[in-house]
Design a protein around this motif. Sequence first.
Motif, PDB file in Angstrom:
ATOM      1  N   GLU A   1       0.827  -1.202   0.000  1.00 11.85           N
ATOM      2  CA  GLU A   1       0.000   0.000   0.000  1.00 11.85           C
ATOM      3  C   GLU A   1       0.867   1.260   0.000  1.00 11.85           C
ATOM      4  N   THR A   2       1.968   1.227   0.751  1.00 14.50           N
ATOM      5  CA  THR A   2       2.896   2.359   0.775  1.00 14.50           C
ATOM      6  C   THR A   2       3.518   2.565  -0.594  1.00 14.50           C
ATOM      7  N   ILE A   3       3.930   1.476  -1.223  1.00  8.16           N
ATOM      8  CA  ILE A   3       4.535   1.540  -2.555  1.00  8.16           C
ATOM      9  C   ILE A   3       3.509   2.014  -3.580  1.00  8.16           C
ATOM     10  N   ARG A   4       2.282   1.510  -3.455  1.00  3.99           N
ATOM     11  CA  ARG A   4       1.221   1.881  -4.394  1.00  3.99           C
ATOM     12  C   ARG A   4       0.966   3.390  -4.377  1.00  3.99           C
ATOM     13  N   ARG A   5       0.885   3.952  -3.176  1.00  2.01           N
ATOM     14  CA  ARG A   5       0.637   5.388  -3.069  1.00  2.01           C
ATOM     15  C   ARG A   5       1.780   6.194  -3.685  1.00  2.01           C
ATOM     16  N   ALA A   6       3.012   5.752  -3.426  1.00  3.38           N
ATOM     17  CA  ALA A   6       4.172   6.488  -3.932  1.00  3.38           C
ATOM     18  C   ALA A   6       4.254   6.423  -5.448  1.00  3.38           C
ATOM     19  N   VAL A   7       4.086   5.239  -6.000  1.00  2.00           N
ATOM     20  CA  VAL A   7       4.226   5.059  -7.443  1.00  2.00           C
ATOM     21  C   VAL A   7       3.085   5.739  -8.194  1.00  2.00           C
ATOM     22  N   ASN A   8       1.885   5.563  -7.727  1.00  2.00           N
ATOM     23  CA  ASN A   8       0.731   6.140  -8.425  1.00  2.00           C
ATOM     24  C   ASN A   8       0.699   7.662  -8.356  1.00  2.00           C
ATOM     25  N   LYS A   9       1.458   8.215  -7.422  1.00  2.00           N
ATOM     26  CA  LYS A   9       1.459   9.671  -7.266  1.00  2.00           C
ATOM     27  C   LYS A   9       2.121  10.371  -8.443  1.00  2.00           C
TER      28      LYS A   9
ATOM     29  N   ALA B   1      12.792  14.520 -10.364  1.00  2.45           N
ATOM     30  CA  ALA B   1      11.344  14.330 -10.362  1.00  2.45           C
ATOM     31  C   ALA B   1      10.958  12.940 -10.851  1.00  2.45           C
ATOM     32  N   GLN B   2      11.850  12.283 -11.588  1.00  2.85           N
ATOM     33  CA  GLN B   2      11.584  10.934 -12.091  1.00  2.85           C
ATOM     34  C   GLN B   2      12.221   9.848 -11.214  1.00  2.85           C
ATOM     35  N   THR B   3      12.758  10.262 -10.078  1.00  3.91           N
ATOM     36  CA  THR B   3      13.461   9.339  -9.190  1.00  3.91           C
ATOM     37  C   THR B   3      12.590   8.921  -8.016  1.00  3.91           C
ATOM     38  N   ILE B   4      12.465   7.628  -7.815  1.00  3.33           N
ATOM     39  CA  ILE B   4      11.840   7.062  -6.618  1.00  3.33           C
ATOM     40  C   ILE B   4      12.915   6.239  -5.930  1.00  3.33           C
ATOM     41  N   LEU B   5      13.218   6.559  -4.690  1.00  4.95           N
ATOM     42  CA  LEU B   5      14.338   5.927  -4.002  1.00  4.95           C
ATOM     43  C   LEU B   5      13.866   5.220  -2.747  1.00  4.95           C
ATOM     44  N   ILE B   6      14.074   3.918  -2.701  1.00 11.04           N
ATOM     45  CA  ILE B   6      13.775   3.130  -1.504  1.00 11.04           C
ATOM     46  C   ILE B   6      15.094   2.827  -0.818  1.00 11.04           C
ATOM     47  N   GLY B   7      15.259   3.340   0.379  1.00 10.34           N
ATOM     48  CA  GLY B   7      16.517   3.143   1.106  1.00 10.34           C
ATOM     49  C   GLY B   7      16.431   3.717   2.504  1.00 10.34           C
ATOM     50  N   ASN B   8      17.581   3.910   3.134  1.00 10.78           N
ATOM     51  CA  ASN B   8      17.605   4.443   4.490  1.00 10.78           C
ATOM     52  C   ASN B   8      16.948   5.819   4.553  1.00 10.78           C
TER      53      ASN B   8
ATOM     54  N   PHE C   1       8.514   2.684   5.484  1.00 10.33           N
ATOM     55  CA  PHE C   1       8.004   1.327   5.385  1.00 10.33           C
ATOM     56  C   PHE C   1       7.311   0.963   6.696  1.00 10.33           C
ATOM     57  N   PRO C   2       6.319   0.090   6.661  1.00  9.98           N
ATOM     58  CA  PRO C   2       5.646  -0.316   7.902  1.00  9.98           C
ATOM     59  C   PRO C   2       6.617  -1.037   8.826  1.00  9.98           C
TER      60      PRO C   2
ATOM     61  N   ASN D   1      14.388  -2.227   8.661  1.00 13.84           N
ATOM     62  CA  ASN D   1      14.306  -1.103   9.597  1.00 13.84           C
ATOM     63  C   ASN D   1      14.891   0.160   8.970  1.00 13.84           C
ATOM     64  N   ASP D   2      14.349   1.298   9.332  1.00 16.18           N
ATOM     65  CA  ASP D   2      14.835   2.599   8.876  1.00 16.18           C
ATOM     66  C   ASP D   2      14.706   2.763   7.358  1.00 16.18           C
ATOM     67  N   THR D   3      13.772   2.040   6.742  1.00 20.22           N
ATOM     68  CA  THR D   3      13.601   2.096   5.291  1.00 20.22           C
ATOM     69  C   THR D   3      12.419   2.989   4.924  1.00 20.22           C
ATOM     70  N   SER D   4      12.632   3.851   3.938  1.00 23.68           N
ATOM     71  CA  SER D   4      11.583   4.756   3.475  1.00 23.68           C
ATOM     72  C   SER D   4      11.600   4.859   1.956  1.00 23.68           C
ATOM     73  N   ILE D   5      10.471   5.289   1.411  1.00 20.10           N
ATOM     74  CA  ILE D   5      10.393   5.631  -0.009  1.00 20.10           C
ATOM     75  C   ILE D   5      10.527   7.149  -0.115  1.00 20.10           C
ATOM     76  N   HIS D   6      11.483   7.603  -0.929  1.00 13.84           N
ATOM     77  CA  HIS D   6      11.743   9.024  -1.096  1.00 13.84           C
ATOM     78  C   HIS D   6      11.362   9.461  -2.502  1.00 13.84           C
ATOM     79  N   GLN D   7      10.716  10.610  -2.570  1.00 16.50           N
ATOM     80  CA  GLN D   7      10.368  11.201  -3.859  1.00 16.50           C
ATOM     81  C   GLN D   7      10.615  12.692  -3.822  1.00 16.50           C
ATOM     82  N   PHE D   8      10.741  13.279  -5.001  1.00 19.62           N
ATOM     83  CA  PHE D   8      11.127  14.677  -5.119  1.00 19.62           C
ATOM     84  C   PHE D   8      10.158  15.371  -6.076  1.00 19.62           C
TER      85      PHE D   8
END
Length: 311
Positions: A69-77, A213-220, A253-254, A264-271
């Motif tokens: 669900e977290t990934i879905r919201r980020a990607v579809n945005k 703006a075209q970068t989606i980054l999953i990491g710390n 991430f949940p 742990n400490d993982t997030s999806i980052h967008q710009f």
Amino acid sequence: MSAHPTEGGWKTVSKKKGVKKRRDNVKGGKGMPHEVEFLSVAEGERIQQKIKEAVEELRSSEFWTDCLETIRRAVNKYCTIPLASPSGPFLGSGAAESLEYKKDGVDHCGSTLDSVCYGIGNFSSSVSSRYQLALLFLMLETLQIPRACCLLFDPLFTDWEKRFLRECGMVVIKENEEGKRSIDRPTLFYMIHCGKALYNNLLWRNWSPQELAQTILIGNSFKGIEERLPARVLQRDYTYISRILAVTEEAAFPSSGRYMDVFNDTSIHQFPRKKLDAKPTEFWDSPAEPRYQQCEDLEIIQKGMECFSVS
């Protein structure tokens, strides 16, 4: 060895004998350098089975449901991508489809989104790396990213691991880019627990509103990095992380007790483009390449320091 299930099941090709010497995985500060023997056929089959089990375990977990669900919201945005059902068969027929795209010579494989994975570690020996790879498989499947559109690199990959990934239909990057890969279309970077310099290098290479703006980054978590580092160190050594913080949208991430050590400490980052465009022109002028000359703990293996093989 074949790393993907075919209609007749899994098949394994033996490897030549020898010894691989390597530096241990520095992304999590794990252990000391040691020697790793080439895998036997039986060992290869055992690891393949463990990867398959990790995929299926994650697929049926509450963590994956929440993560999806977290990934879905980020990607579809930012990208209009029809997401597939998360309950399909392990890897499906994606390898064959990916190879067809490669034959056609289409760099982006006909996919709306590309994927680049850095620093996943030695999944043949690390349980955490195996679950991180399993999550990558699930994301590719769900986001309908052909595996030929997924590029991977870790300077610690063994020959067995490289062959496994190639047999899956993925692309193993041949040279250590140190994260300095530029993009020209929407790209998902999967960089779990990588060194801060790797994130910083990626931002530097794509330091423009159009590319970020075209970068989606999953990491710390960038917020976590900001909280843990003194401001002077962040600004001096990791300039681009420091500068992009104000315009970064981050979704964590949940949390999961079962996979706490893995994600742990993982997030999806967008710009977001609007925030990037709001920055003055001089913000983007002539970005200097990071050098890290004063950095005491770089956390990444730089080009020329990679592992090597002895046949």
